[in-house]
Design a protein around this motif. Structure first.
Motif, PDB file in Angstrom:
ATOM      1  N   ALA A   9      49.910 -57.359  -6.792  1.00  0.00           N
ATOM      2  CA  ALA A   9      49.520 -57.838  -5.465  1.00  0.00           C
ATOM      3  C   ALA A   9      48.626 -59.063  -5.620  1.00  0.00           C
ATOM      4  CB  ALA A   9      48.778 -56.739  -4.712  1.00  0.00           C
ATOM      5  N   THR A  11      46.365 -61.692  -3.098  1.00  0.00           N
ATOM      6  CA  THR A  11      45.919 -62.039  -1.746  1.00  0.00           C
ATOM      7  C   THR A  11      45.622 -63.541  -1.676  1.00  0.00           C
ATOM      8  OG1 THR A  11      43.540 -61.805  -2.054  1.00  0.00           O
ATOM      9  CG2 THR A  11      44.786 -59.766  -1.670  1.00  0.00           C
ATOM     10  N   GLN A  40      53.679 -58.651  -4.538  1.00  0.00           N
ATOM     11  CA  GLN A  40      53.346 -58.150  -3.206  1.00  0.00           C
ATOM     12  C   GLN A  40      52.276 -59.090  -2.647  1.00  0.00           C
ATOM     13  OE1 GLN A  40      54.502 -53.560  -4.350  1.00  0.00           O
ATOM     14  NE2 GLN A  40      52.403 -53.905  -3.718  1.00  0.00           N
ATOM     15  N   LEU A  42      49.894 -61.117   0.012  1.00  0.00           N
ATOM     16  CA  LEU A  42      49.158 -60.893   1.263  1.00  0.00           C
ATOM     17  C   LEU A  42      48.581 -62.203   1.782  1.00  0.00           C
ATOM     18  CD1 LEU A  42      47.892 -58.798   3.290  1.00  0.00           C
ATOM     19  CD2 LEU A  42      45.884 -58.774   1.795  1.00  0.00           C
ATOM     20  N   GLN A  50      51.338 -67.295   7.549  1.00  0.00           N
ATOM     21  CA  GLN A  50      52.553 -66.526   7.241  1.00  0.00           C
ATOM     22  C   GLN A  50      53.740 -67.461   7.005  1.00  0.00           C
ATOM     23  OE1 GLN A  50      53.036 -63.197   6.606  1.00  0.00           O
ATOM     24  NE2 GLN A  50      50.817 -62.948   6.679  1.00  0.00           N
ATOM     25  N   GLU A  72      57.541 -59.574  -1.898  1.00  0.00           N
ATOM     26  CA  GLU A  72      57.284 -59.062  -0.549  1.00  0.00           C
ATOM     27  C   GLU A  72      56.196 -59.901   0.098  1.00  0.00           C
ATOM     28  OE1 GLU A  72      55.892 -55.097  -1.181  1.00  0.00           O
ATOM     29  OE2 GLU A  72      57.664 -54.498  -2.321  1.00  0.00           O
ATOM     30  N   HIS A  74      53.267 -59.824   3.105  1.00  0.00           N
ATOM     31  CA  HIS A  74      52.518 -58.862   3.912  1.00  0.00           C
ATOM     32  C   HIS A  74      51.411 -59.545   4.701  1.00  0.00           C
ATOM     33  CE1 HIS A  74      54.240 -55.287   1.907  1.00  0.00           C
ATOM     34  NE2 HIS A  74      54.240 -56.043   0.826  1.00  0.00           N
ATOM     35  N   SER A  75      51.022 -58.886   5.799  1.00  0.00           N
ATOM     36  CA  SER A  75      49.849 -59.345   6.543  1.00  0.00           C
ATOM     37  C   SER A  75      48.820 -58.221   6.669  1.00  0.00           C
ATOM     38  CB  SER A  75      50.266 -59.841   7.933  1.00  0.00           C
ATOM     39  OG  SER A  75      50.919 -58.791   8.625  1.00  0.00           O
ATOM     40  N   ASP A  76      49.087 -57.092   6.020  1.00  0.00           N
ATOM     41  CA  ASP A  76      48.189 -55.951   6.105  1.00  0.00           C
ATOM     42  C   ASP A  76      47.949 -55.420   4.679  1.00  0.00           C
ATOM     43  OD1 ASP A  76      46.997 -53.488   6.398  1.00  0.00           O
ATOM     44  OD2 ASP A  76      48.416 -52.734   7.898  1.00  0.00           O
ATOM     45  N   THR A  79      49.786 -52.248   3.369  1.00  0.00           N
ATOM     46  CA  THR A  79      51.153 -52.313   2.835  1.00  0.00           C
ATOM     47  C   THR A  79      51.204 -53.186   1.577  1.00  0.00           C
ATOM     48  OG1 THR A  79      51.688 -54.114   4.363  1.00  0.00           O
ATOM     49  CG2 THR A  79      52.277 -51.867   5.057  1.00  0.00           C
ATOM     50  N   ALA A  80      50.394 -54.237   1.560  1.00  0.00           N
ATOM     51  CA  ALA A  80      50.426 -55.151   0.406  1.00  0.00           C
ATOM     52  C   ALA A  80      50.009 -54.446  -0.890  1.00  0.00           C
ATOM     53  CB  ALA A  80      49.498 -56.337   0.660  1.00  0.00           C
ATOM     54  N   LYS A  82      50.327 -51.214  -1.632  1.00  0.00           N
ATOM     55  CA  LYS A  82      51.009 -49.940  -1.859  1.00  0.00           C
ATOM     56  C   LYS A  82      51.503 -49.863  -3.316  1.00  0.00           C
ATOM     57  CE  LYS A  82      53.199 -46.177  -0.177  1.00  0.00           C
ATOM     58  NZ  LYS A  82      52.640 -45.277  -1.191  1.00  0.00           N
TER      59      LYS A  82
END
Ligand SMILES: NC(=O)C1=CN([C@@H]2O[C@H](COP(=O)(O)OP(=O)(O)OC[C@H]3O[C@@H](n4cnc5c(N)ncnc54)[C@H](O)[C@@H]3O)[C@@H](O)[C@H]2O)C=CC1
Ligand SMILES: O=C([O-])CC(=O)C(=O)O
Length: 328
Positions: A9, A11, A40, A42, A50, A72, A74-76, A79-80, A82
């Motif tokens: 992930a 961010t 993932q 974010l 986005q 993937e 994500h904006s949350d 979920t990012a 996970k």
């Protein structure tokens, strides 16, 4: 047999550092040329961010990286993060000209309580976390404190950029190649108070301290140059360092995951009291890494000047911690 993909992930994935980081992770520079990754990513739930993230993803697709097993957006964070195995927390506001990192504390601290809680709830139980967003040490401390079900030791802050900057200055001063440097340490906070310490360092096997033999240069040139390098880059570029920060993040995670073969590197990690630093302070220490774990280099003698420097950077960190108490 090919390895199972791991989840990474990131961010702030559409930001400057993200743009310099993602392509290198996807090409295998971080976790190895045989390790498939699922990214993932974010970004904030804002149309512009986005959209920018979509563009970055299109470019990642267009690289056709053989190791990129999935991407993937994500904006949350719930979920990012996970099942993520690695989390690089880059997303935060950078400082502009004239700002100190402390000015970012209020702006950015909240992000790391939310993300710490999300990691606690949904990430792999052995997720390895690197905080890059400034003030990195205290943000990592906040994330760790917000994730009580995850191992404390798995939360780290980025001091590798300071380490690399120090190595580069030493190489330039001695006229030798940076690759020959061993046993360099950076203590404390990722801020101008950090203490880059070459007392034990060698370059091509020779003592750096003896080669340089100039304590005035150490105190009046080397330490301020390394400590204020971020501000110098902002003054020159109008933007904070990005490619070198991404490079340091790759170095930090690669060494943590794949090992350093005994070489000292610097990581910001939660103290267990080593060198008199109170427990849980997210402090830059010299470490070696092996088998996916870091270990603090023990037994380094701390002379009077070094102790003064360590006390100063520690005081800054404990003051920062006090400033975010209400969030924890
Ligand atoms: N530890 C270190 O050595 C270094 C740290 N930094 C820090 O890294 C951070 C990022 O720097 P840049 O990429 O240059 O900034 P940037 O502004 O180019 O990108 C940051 C990105 O993070 C996103 N973001 C903000 N809040 C977020 C959230 N809550 N969740 C997900 N994404 C979020 C923004 O939308 C933006 O796209 C800054 O705090 C900067 O000060 C920069 C250089 C070195
Ligand atoms: O100085 C900044 O704000 C960005 C940073 O952390 C660095 O370049 O060391």
């Amino acid at each position: 047999m090919s390895k199972k993909p791991v989840r990474v992930a990131v961010t702030g994935a559409a930001g400057q550092i993200g743009y310099a980081l993602l392509f290198r992770i996807a090409s295998g520079e971080m976790l190895g040329k045989d390790q498939p990754v699922i990214l993932q990513l974010l970004e904030i739930p804002d149309e512009k961010a986005q959209n920018a993230l979509k563009g970055v993803i299109m470019e990642l697709e267009d690289c056709a990286f053989p190791l990129l097993a999935g991407i993937e957006a994500h904006s949350d964070p719930m979920t990012a993060f996970k099942d993520t195995d690695y989390a690089l927390l880059v997303g935060a506001r950078p400082r502009g000209p004239g700002m100190e990192r402390a000015d970012l504390l209020a702006a950015n601290a909240q992000i790391f309580t939310v993300q710490g809680k999300a990691l606690n709830a949904v990430a792999s139980r052995n997720v390895r976390v690197l905080v890059v967003g400034n003030p990195a040490n205290t943000n990592a401390y906040i994330a760790m404190k917000s994730a009580p079900d995850l191992p404390r030791k798995n939360f780290t802050a980025m001091l590798r950029l300071d380490h690399n900057r120090a190595a580069s200055q030493i190489a330039a001063k001695t006229g030798k190649a940076v690759a020959g440097i061993e046993k360099l340490a950076v203590w404390g906070n990722h801020s101008p108070t950090m203490y880059a310490d070459y007392r034990n360092a060698t370059i091509d096997g020779q003592s750096v301290k003896d080669l340089i033999n100039d304590e005035q240069w150490n105190r009046e040139v080397f330490l301020p140059t390394v400590g204020k390098r971020g501000a110098a880059i902002i003054a020159a570029r109008g933007l904070s360092s990005a490619a070198s920060a991404a490079n340091a993040a790759i170095d930090h995670m690669r060494d943590w995951a794949l090992g350093t073969n005994g070489k000292w590197v610097t990581m910001g990690i939660p103290s267990n009291g080593e060198y008199g630093i109170p427990k849980d302070v997210m402090f830059g220490y010299p470490v070696t890494c092996e088998g996916g774990e870091y270990k603090i280099v023990e037994g380094i003698a701390i002379d009077e000047f070094s102790q003064e420097c360590i006390n100063k950077t520690l005081k800054e960190l404990t003051d920062e911690q006090d400033g975010v108490k209400h969030l924890l």
